[in-house]
Design a protein around this motif. Structure first.
Motif, mmCIF file in Angstrom:
data_model
loop_
_atom_site.group_PDB
_atom_site.id
_atom_site.type_symbol
_atom_site.label_atom_id
_atom_site.label_comp_id
_atom_site.label_asym_id
_atom_site.label_seq_id
_atom_site.Cartn_x
_atom_site.Cartn_y
_atom_site.Cartn_z
ATOM 1 N N UNK B 252 0.774 -1.229 0.000
ATOM 2 C CA UNK B 252 0.000 0.000 0.000
ATOM 3 C C UNK B 252 0.799 1.270 0.000
ATOM 4 N N UNK B 253 1.780 1.375 -0.901
ATOM 5 C CA UNK B 253 2.419 2.667 -1.073
ATOM 6 C C UNK B 253 2.043 3.272 -2.414
ATOM 7 N N UNK B 254 1.409 2.485 -3.274
ATOM 8 C CA UNK B 254 1.118 2.983 -4.617
ATOM 9 C C UNK B 254 2.364 3.013 -5.480
ATOM 10 N N UNK B 255 3.472 2.531 -4.985
ATOM 11 C CA UNK B 255 4.713 2.504 -5.759
ATOM 12 C C UNK B 255 5.636 3.643 -5.397
ATOM 13 N N UNK B 256 6.948 3.347 -5.374
ATOM 14 C CA UNK B 256 7.991 4.349 -5.161
ATOM 15 C C UNK B 256 7.800 5.162 -3.894
ATOM 16 N N UNK B 257 7.408 4.514 -2.817
ATOM 17 C CA UNK B 257 7.318 5.199 -1.534
ATOM 18 C C UNK B 257 6.444 6.427 -1.548
ATOM 19 N N UNK B 258 5.233 6.310 -2.081
ATOM 20 C CA UNK B 258 4.234 7.390 -2.109
ATOM 21 C C UNK B 258 4.576 8.526 -3.047
ATOM 22 N N UNK B 259 5.728 8.480 -3.736
ATOM 23 C CA UNK B 259 6.095 9.608 -4.600
ATOM 24 C C UNK B 259 5.157 9.718 -5.801
ATOM 25 N N UNK B 260 4.655 8.583 -6.275
ATOM 26 C CA UNK B 260 3.703 8.646 -7.391
ATOM 27 C C UNK B 260 2.404 9.316 -6.959
ATOM 28 N N UNK B 261 1.939 8.954 -5.757
ATOM 29 C CA UNK B 261 0.669 9.535 -5.298
ATOM 30 C C UNK B 261 0.827 11.043 -5.130
ATOM 31 N N UNK B 262 1.969 11.465 -4.570
ATOM 32 C CA UNK B 262 2.163 12.897 -4.358
ATOM 33 C C UNK B 262 2.250 13.633 -5.679
ATOM 34 N N UNK B 263 2.944 13.006 -6.658
ATOM 35 C CA UNK B 263 3.018 13.613 -7.985
ATOM 36 C C UNK B 263 1.641 13.762 -8.597
ATOM 37 N N UNK B 264 0.800 12.724 -8.424
ATOM 38 C CA UNK B 264 -0.556 12.793 -8.961
ATOM 39 C C UNK B 264 -1.336 13.918 -8.302
ATOM 40 N N UNK B 265 -1.076 14.131 -7.010
ATOM 41 C CA UNK B 265 -1.730 15.248 -6.302
ATOM 42 C C UNK B 265 -1.320 16.583 -6.897
ATOM 43 N N UNK B 266 0.006 16.756 -7.152
ATOM 44 C CA UNK B 266 0.476 18.026 -7.725
ATOM 45 C C UNK B 266 -0.145 18.249 -9.097
ATOM 46 N N UNK B 267 -0.208 17.161 -9.874
ATOM 47 C CA UNK B 267 -0.778 17.258 -11.217
ATOM 48 C C UNK B 267 -2.250 17.666 -11.152
ATOM 49 N N UNK B 268 -2.978 17.018 -10.246
ATOM 50 C CA UNK B 268 -4.412 17.293 -10.161
ATOM 51 C C UNK B 268 -4.668 18.723 -9.715
ATOM 52 N N UNK B 269 -3.907 19.183 -8.698
ATOM 53 C CA UNK B 269 -4.153 20.544 -8.234
ATOM 54 C C UNK B 269 -3.669 21.552 -9.270
ATOM 55 N N UNK B 270 -2.601 21.200 -10.018
ATOM 56 C CA UNK B 270 -2.160 22.085 -11.100
ATOM 57 C C UNK B 270 -3.237 22.253 -12.146
ATOM 58 N N UNK B 271 -3.919 21.151 -12.492
ATOM 59 C CA UNK B 271 -5.007 21.239 -13.465
ATOM 60 C C UNK B 271 -6.202 21.993 -12.905
ATOM 61 N N UNK B 272 -6.414 21.857 -11.593
ATOM 62 C CA UNK B 272 -7.578 22.487 -10.972
ATOM 63 C C UNK B 272 -7.432 24.011 -10.939
ATOM 64 N N UNK B 273 -6.232 24.488 -10.591
ATOM 65 C CA UNK B 273 -6.020 25.932 -10.462
ATOM 66 C C UNK B 273 -5.366 26.546 -11.698
ATOM 67 N N UNK B 274 -5.129 25.704 -12.731
ATOM 68 C CA UNK B 274 -4.447 26.140 -13.961
ATOM 69 C C UNK B 274 -3.154 26.866 -13.600
ATOM 70 N N UNK B 275 -2.267 26.146 -12.965
ATOM 71 C CA UNK B 275 -1.000 26.707 -12.510
ATOM 72 C C UNK B 275 0.134 25.919 -13.153
ATOM 73 N N UNK B 276 0.915 26.589 -14.051
ATOM 74 C CA UNK B 276 1.952 25.872 -14.796
ATOM 75 C C UNK B 276 3.081 25.392 -13.899
ATOM 76 N N UNK B 277 3.384 26.173 -12.854
ATOM 77 C CA UNK B 277 4.510 25.793 -12.002
ATOM 78 C C UNK B 277 4.225 24.507 -11.243
ATOM 79 N N UNK B 278 2.971 24.359 -10.809
ATOM 80 C CA UNK B 278 2.598 23.111 -10.132
ATOM 81 C C UNK B 278 2.732 21.930 -11.077
ATOM 82 N N UNK B 279 2.316 22.134 -12.353
ATOM 83 C CA UNK B 279 2.421 21.050 -13.327
ATOM 84 C C UNK B 279 3.879 20.674 -13.544
ATOM 85 N N UNK B 280 4.734 21.715 -13.578
ATOM 86 C CA UNK B 280 6.167 21.445 -13.743
ATOM 87 C C UNK B 280 6.712 20.645 -12.559
#
Lengths: 131, 339
Positions: B252-280
């Motif tokens: 239950x880490x989702x792979x790579x010690x939760x780093x994938x889940x955190x990346x998915x969080x950054x991606x989702x919030x970047x899309x939500x607020x339309x923020x390029x830096x978060x996507x980067x």
């Protein structure tokens, strides 16, 4: 990434459960997949289980040759270390260390025996010998 | 004890991580769509600590996640939701009665449990690990309906089994801890919550002046990994390395010690607020996570004694140093983002 559920494990009970795994692909998207673990994870798990089996077998031999008390065998069998066992049974760490020796194990009080039996989920009679 | 049958209309969704999965499912029950990565990121689940002087399953303790119950507690606090946590009960009977009362009121309730005595778990999961989470959403006489996000389908447990796992003994004993959402008013406001979550994670990972926590901890582990073969011999080093990989990849880490889940969080919030830096930042996090995966592949070959001569512990240590630097860059970037 569906693959055979069980190529590495020696015990076929293992590796039946499918987990949700995340991936980051080169296009820059995160994907979710339900699937089995890949080979590297199975290798390291098998390594750990090999070690545990080895420890259990060693403990059994020690008990049979009279160098340790049966408590050692049951402790290893439940994958615990003395610290863990002390917390599980509610008995002081130094006492647990002594009870692992046959001479102290023989004179253990009934109260302690009951505590150990309850923590390890066995009966008091079982605790006194190994199978 | 009321003997009637209660089964709440609770949707079981499988998730990578037990606690953020439970949190996200609880939100879903009240009609708010909060994905698992979102709950994980807002609840500030990402962490790293390397504690060589404490031993877990005979090897140094390495943790890729925050303390238990942080994700639920902080995500509720940051989103401003009325939720309740009961930290401990005196007796199992008391805690089970409290659980029954909650179910009668129609509240699905999360519980912290120990893994060792969970009967529905496959045998390889059953270690002495007391920080697992599950949600109870129904009961029939003696049987409780359980949603465990590690499993594909909902499960059942008897009263005795549930009481035993809720009062598992050992380090971090759960003592019957349970938590639930009371009610949610209006729309959830994600922007300040995401901001607080990111700030807290950045603080945890780079701003704590202690050498075993955060990005510094990865470097400390890399330095030690190089010294282990001389100090403990090859067999033990291989087992210790295996422990790092087990903590990172399995259960239950989702792979790579939760780093994938955190990346998915950054991606989702970047899309939500339309923020390029978060996507980067999400892209950088994804690359770091892929690097962790590579580390696992090479490390597992090492554990199996199948490695090529140049893939020794020195090289693994170099990879870890590189990962440490990459992660630090991500957090430095996140630190500067203005939402």
């Amino acid at each position: 990434m569906e693959q055979d559920s069980n190529p590495v494990y020696k015990d076929e009970r293992y590796g039946k459960n499918r987990e949700l795994l995340y991936k980051y692909n080169p296009e820059g998207n995160y994907e979710k997949n339900v699937g089995f673990h890949e080979e590297p994870e199975r290798v390291i798990l098998q390594q750990a289980w090999d070690l545990f089996q080895e420890r259990i077998e060693n403990a059994r031999q020690k008990v049979l040759s009279g160098k340790a008390s049966p408590l050692l065998y049951y402790m290893e069998k439940s994958l615990a270390d003395p610290m863990n066992l002390s917390m599980m049974a509610g008995i002081a760490f130094w006492k647990v260390k002594l009870h692992l020796k046959p001479s102290f194990f023989r004179h253990m009080s009934e109260k302690s025996q009951k505590k150990y039996a309850e923590a390890l989920n066995i009966t008091v009679e079982q605790l006194k010998k190994v199978e | 004890m009321a003997q009637d049958k209660i089964i709440l209309n609770y949707t079981h969704r499988q998730a990578g991580h037990c606690e953020s999965g439970a949190t996200s499912n609880l939100f879903n029950f009240y009609g708010y769509d909060v994905s698992e990565p979102m709950a994980f990121g807002i609840g500030n689940g990402l962490y790293f600590s390397y504690i060589p002087f404490l031993k877990l399953q005979f090897a140094p303790m390495i943790s890729f996640r925050n303390f238990p119950n942080t994700v639920f507690h902080r995500s509720m606090k940051h989103l401003g939701v009325d939720a309740q946590v009961i930290k401990s009960f005196k007796t199992p009977k008391e805690s089970m009665d409290a659980l029954d009362r909650n179910l009668e009121k129609g509240i699905p309730t999360g519980c912290q449990v120990g893994c060792y005595n969970l009967t529905f778990f496959p045998p390889e999961y059953r270690m002495h690990y007391n920080m697992h989470n599950l949600v109870v959403f129904g009961k029939e006489d003696n049987l409780y309906h359980i949603s465990d996000t590690v499993m594909e389908t909902p499960q059942v447990l008897t009263w005795e089994d549930l009481a035993r796992v809720r009062f598992a003994k050992g380090a971090f004993a759960p003592k019957g801890k349970m938590y639930w959402i009371n009610h949610i008013n209006g729309e959830l406001n994600f922007k300040p919550a995401v901001k607080m979550g990111i700030q807290r994670t950045v603080h945890d990972m780079i701003k704590i002046p202690f050498w075993l926590i955060g990005a510094k901890g990865i470097h400390a582990m890399a330095r030690d990994l190089k010294r282990w073969p001389g100090r403990y011999g090859n067999e033990k080093t291989s087992f210790y390395l295996g422990q790092i990989l087990r903590m990172a990849e399995d259960f239950g880490t989702g792979g790579a010690g939760f780093r994938y889940i955190y990346g998915a969080f950054l991606k989702e919030s970047g899309n939500l607020f339309i923020n390029d830096e978060l996507l980067e930042a999400a892209d950088m996090m994804g690359k770091t996570a892929n690097r962790w995966r590579e580390f696992t592949y090479i490390g597992a070959r090492n554990c199996k004694n199948r490695s090529k001569p140049e893939e020794d512990y020195g090289m693994l240590s170099d990879i870890l140093h590189e990962i440490g630097n990459m992660e630090e860059q991500v957090y430095r970037k996140l630190d500067k983002i203005v939402l």
